[in-house]
Design a protein around this motif. Structure first.
Motif, PDB file in Angstrom:
ATOM      1  N   PHE A  11       0.813  -1.199   0.000  1.00  0.00           N
ATOM      2  CA  PHE A  11       0.000   0.000   0.000  1.00  0.00           C
ATOM      3  C   PHE A  11       0.857   1.265   0.000  1.00  0.00           C
ATOM      4  O   PHE A  11       0.499   2.284   0.551  1.00  0.00           O
ATOM      5  CB  PHE A  11      -0.947   0.016   1.209  1.00  0.00           C
ATOM      6  N   ASN A  12       2.027   1.183  -0.617  1.00  0.00           N
ATOM      7  CA  ASN A  12       2.838   2.384  -0.800  1.00  0.00           C
ATOM      8  C   ASN A  12       3.504   2.299  -2.163  1.00  0.00           C
ATOM      9  O   ASN A  12       3.640   1.233  -2.733  1.00  0.00           O
ATOM     10  CB  ASN A  12       3.858   2.569   0.319  1.00  0.00           C
ATOM     11  N   SER A  13       3.880   3.430  -2.689  1.00  0.00           N
ATOM     12  CA  SER A  13       4.460   3.470  -4.023  1.00  0.00           C
ATOM     13  C   SER A  13       5.309   4.725  -4.147  1.00  0.00           C
ATOM     14  O   SER A  13       5.068   5.726  -3.477  1.00  0.00           O
ATOM     15  CB  SER A  13       3.347   3.487  -5.073  1.00  0.00           C
ATOM     16  N   THR A  14       6.286   4.663  -5.033  1.00  0.00           N
ATOM     17  CA  THR A  14       7.107   5.827  -5.324  1.00  0.00           C
ATOM     18  C   THR A  14       6.422   6.622  -6.425  1.00  0.00           C
ATOM     19  O   THR A  14       5.964   6.068  -7.417  1.00  0.00           O
ATOM     20  CB  THR A  14       8.509   5.385  -5.775  1.00  0.00           C
ATOM     21  N   THR A  15       6.334   7.926  -6.239  1.00  0.00           N
ATOM     22  CA  THR A  15       5.726   8.787  -7.242  1.00  0.00           C
ATOM     23  C   THR A  15       6.733   9.869  -7.634  1.00  0.00           C
ATOM     24  O   THR A  15       7.719  10.092  -6.934  1.00  0.00           O
ATOM     25  CB  THR A  15       4.452   9.455  -6.711  1.00  0.00           C
ATOM     26  N   GLY A  16       6.450  10.511  -8.739  1.00  0.00           N
ATOM     27  CA  GLY A  16       7.354  11.569  -9.164  1.00  0.00           C
ATOM     28  C   GLY A  16       6.874  12.214 -10.446  1.00  0.00           C
ATOM     29  O   GLY A  16       5.847  11.834 -11.018  1.00  0.00           O
ATOM     30  N   ARG A  17       7.652  13.192 -10.910  1.00  0.00           N
ATOM     31  CA  ARG A  17       7.303  13.902 -12.137  1.00  0.00           C
ATOM     32  C   ARG A  17       8.573  14.380 -12.835  1.00  0.00           C
ATOM     33  O   ARG A  17       9.011  15.512 -12.625  1.00  0.00           O
ATOM     34  CB  ARG A  17       6.397  15.091 -11.831  1.00  0.00           C
ATOM     35  N   PRO A  18       9.185  13.554 -13.663  1.00  0.00           N
ATOM     36  CA  PRO A  18      10.318  14.038 -14.444  1.00  0.00           C
ATOM     37  C   PRO A  18       9.827  14.888 -15.619  1.00  0.00           C
ATOM     38  O   PRO A  18       8.805  14.583 -16.240  1.00  0.00           O
ATOM     39  CB  PRO A  18      11.008  12.767 -14.931  1.00  0.00           C
ATOM     40  N   VAL A  19      10.543  15.975 -15.911  1.00  0.00           N
ATOM     41  CA  VAL A  19      10.170  16.897 -16.990  1.00  0.00           C
ATOM     42  C   VAL A  19      11.394  17.178 -17.849  1.00  0.00           C
ATOM     43  O   VAL A  19      12.472  17.450 -17.335  1.00  0.00           O
ATOM     44  CB  VAL A  19       9.634  18.233 -16.418  1.00  0.00           C
ATOM     45  N   TRP A  34       6.197  13.173 -17.531  1.00  0.00           N
ATOM     46  CA  TRP A  34       5.511  11.944 -17.131  1.00  0.00           C
ATOM     47  C   TRP A  34       5.282  12.064 -15.623  1.00  0.00           C
ATOM     48  O   TRP A  34       6.207  12.372 -14.871  1.00  0.00           O
ATOM     49  CB  TRP A  34       6.366  10.722 -17.438  1.00  0.00           C
ATOM     50  N   THR A  35       4.050  11.853 -15.204  1.00  0.00           N
ATOM     51  CA  THR A  35       3.705  11.953 -13.795  1.00  0.00           C
ATOM     52  C   THR A  35       3.109  10.632 -13.340  1.00  0.00           C
ATOM     53  O   THR A  35       2.253  10.060 -14.010  1.00  0.00           O
ATOM     54  CB  THR A  35       2.677  13.079 -13.560  1.00  0.00           C
ATOM     55  N   ARG A  36       3.564  10.145 -12.197  1.00  0.00           N
ATOM     56  CA  ARG A  36       3.011   8.920 -11.606  1.00  0.00           C
ATOM     57  C   ARG A  36       2.362   9.311 -10.278  1.00  0.00           C
ATOM     58  O   ARG A  36       3.005   9.885  -9.408  1.00  0.00           O
ATOM     59  CB  ARG A  36       4.097   7.885 -11.372  1.00  0.00           C
ATOM     60  N   GLY A  37       1.075   8.989 -10.148  1.00  0.00           N
ATOM     61  CA  GLY A  37       0.341   9.283  -8.927  1.00  0.00           C
ATOM     62  C   GLY A  37      -0.127   8.011  -8.250  1.00  0.00           C
ATOM     63  O   GLY A  37      -0.325   6.982  -8.897  1.00  0.00           O
ATOM     64  N   PHE A  38      -0.309   8.062  -6.953  1.00  0.00           N
ATOM     65  CA  PHE A  38      -0.708   6.879  -6.178  1.00  0.00           C
ATOM     66  C   PHE A  38      -1.691   7.285  -5.091  1.00  0.00           C
ATOM     67  O   PHE A  38      -1.534   8.327  -4.452  1.00  0.00           O
ATOM     68  CB  PHE A  38       0.530   6.246  -5.523  1.00  0.00           C
ATOM     69  N   LYS A  39      -2.730   6.478  -4.925  1.00  0.00           N
ATOM     70  CA  LYS A  39      -3.672   6.657  -3.819  1.00  0.00           C
ATOM     71  C   LYS A  39      -3.800   5.308  -3.116  1.00  0.00           C
ATOM     72  O   LYS A  39      -4.111   4.302  -3.757  1.00  0.00           O
ATOM     73  CB  LYS A  39      -5.028   7.124  -4.343  1.00  0.00           C
ATOM     74  N   ALA A  40      -3.544   5.284  -1.827  1.00  0.00           N
ATOM     75  CA  ALA A  40      -3.574   4.031  -1.065  1.00  0.00           C
ATOM     76  C   ALA A  40      -4.995   3.483  -0.953  1.00  0.00           C
ATOM     77  O   ALA A  40      -5.970   4.224  -1.017  1.00  0.00           O
ATOM     78  CB  ALA A  40      -3.001   4.247   0.330  1.00  0.00           C
ATOM     79  N   GLY A  41      -5.111   2.198  -0.798  1.00  0.00           N
ATOM     80  CA  GLY A  41      -6.406   1.558  -0.575  1.00  0.00           C
ATOM     81  C   GLY A  41      -6.859   1.747   0.863  1.00  0.00           C
ATOM     82  O   GLY A  41      -6.173   2.347   1.682  1.00  0.00           O
ATOM     83  N   GLY A  42      -8.023   1.231   1.162  1.00  0.00           N
ATOM     84  CA  GLY A  42      -8.542   1.369   2.520  1.00  0.00           C
ATOM     85  C   GLY A  42      -9.945   0.816   2.616  1.00  0.00           C
ATOM     86  O   GLY A  42     -10.333  -0.077   1.865  1.00  0.00           O
ATOM     87  N   PHE A  43     -10.722   1.353   3.523  1.00  0.00           N
ATOM     88  CA  PHE A  43     -12.108   0.919   3.680  1.00  0.00           C
ATOM     89  C   PHE A  43     -12.967   2.119   4.047  1.00  0.00           C
ATOM     90  O   PHE A  43     -12.487   3.129   4.541  1.00  0.00           O
ATOM     91  CB  PHE A  43     -12.230  -0.184   4.732  1.00  0.00           C
TER      92      PHE A  43
END
Length: 81
Positions: A11-19, A34-43
Motif C-alpha cells: 500500500f505504498n508506491s514511489t511517485t514523481g514527475r520528471p520533466v 511523465w507523472t506517476r500518482g498513487f492513492k492508497a487503498g482502505g475501507f
C-alpha cells in the motif's frame, strides 16, 4: 452476511514527475513530462452495518503524460498541450 476479503498487498508506491524542457529561443519553449500518482487503498466505515463489514477499496496508480509548446509571437502568447 456478506463475503469479506481483506485486500492484501503493498500500500505504498514511489511517485514523481520528471520533466524535459528545451528552449531553442527566448520566445519558444518545448516540454514533455511523465507523472506517476498513487492513492492508497482502505475501507469506508460509513458502509458498515451490523450485518455487513465496511466496503474496501484497492490502491490506485495513474500514469499521466503531457507534451507541449509555449511561444510568444509579438504581444500574443500561444500555448499548445
Amino acid at each position: 452476511v456478506r463475503d469479506f476479503r481483506i485486500i492484501e498487498g503493498d500500500f505504498n508506491s514511489t511517485t514523481g514527475r520528471p520533466v524535459l524542457q528545451w528552449t531553442p529561443t527566448d520566445d519558444a519553449q518545448f516540454y514533455a513530462s511523465w507523472t506517476r500518482g498513487f492513492k492508497a487503498g482502505g475501507f469506508n466505515p460509513l458502509t458498515a452495518t451490523a450485518a455487513n463489514l465496511p466496503q474496501q477499496f484497492a490502491p490506485e496508480v495513474i500514469n499521466a503524460y503531457e507534451a507541449g509548446v509555449k511561444s510568444q509571437i509579438g504581444d500574443l502568447q500561444a500555448n499548445l498541450t
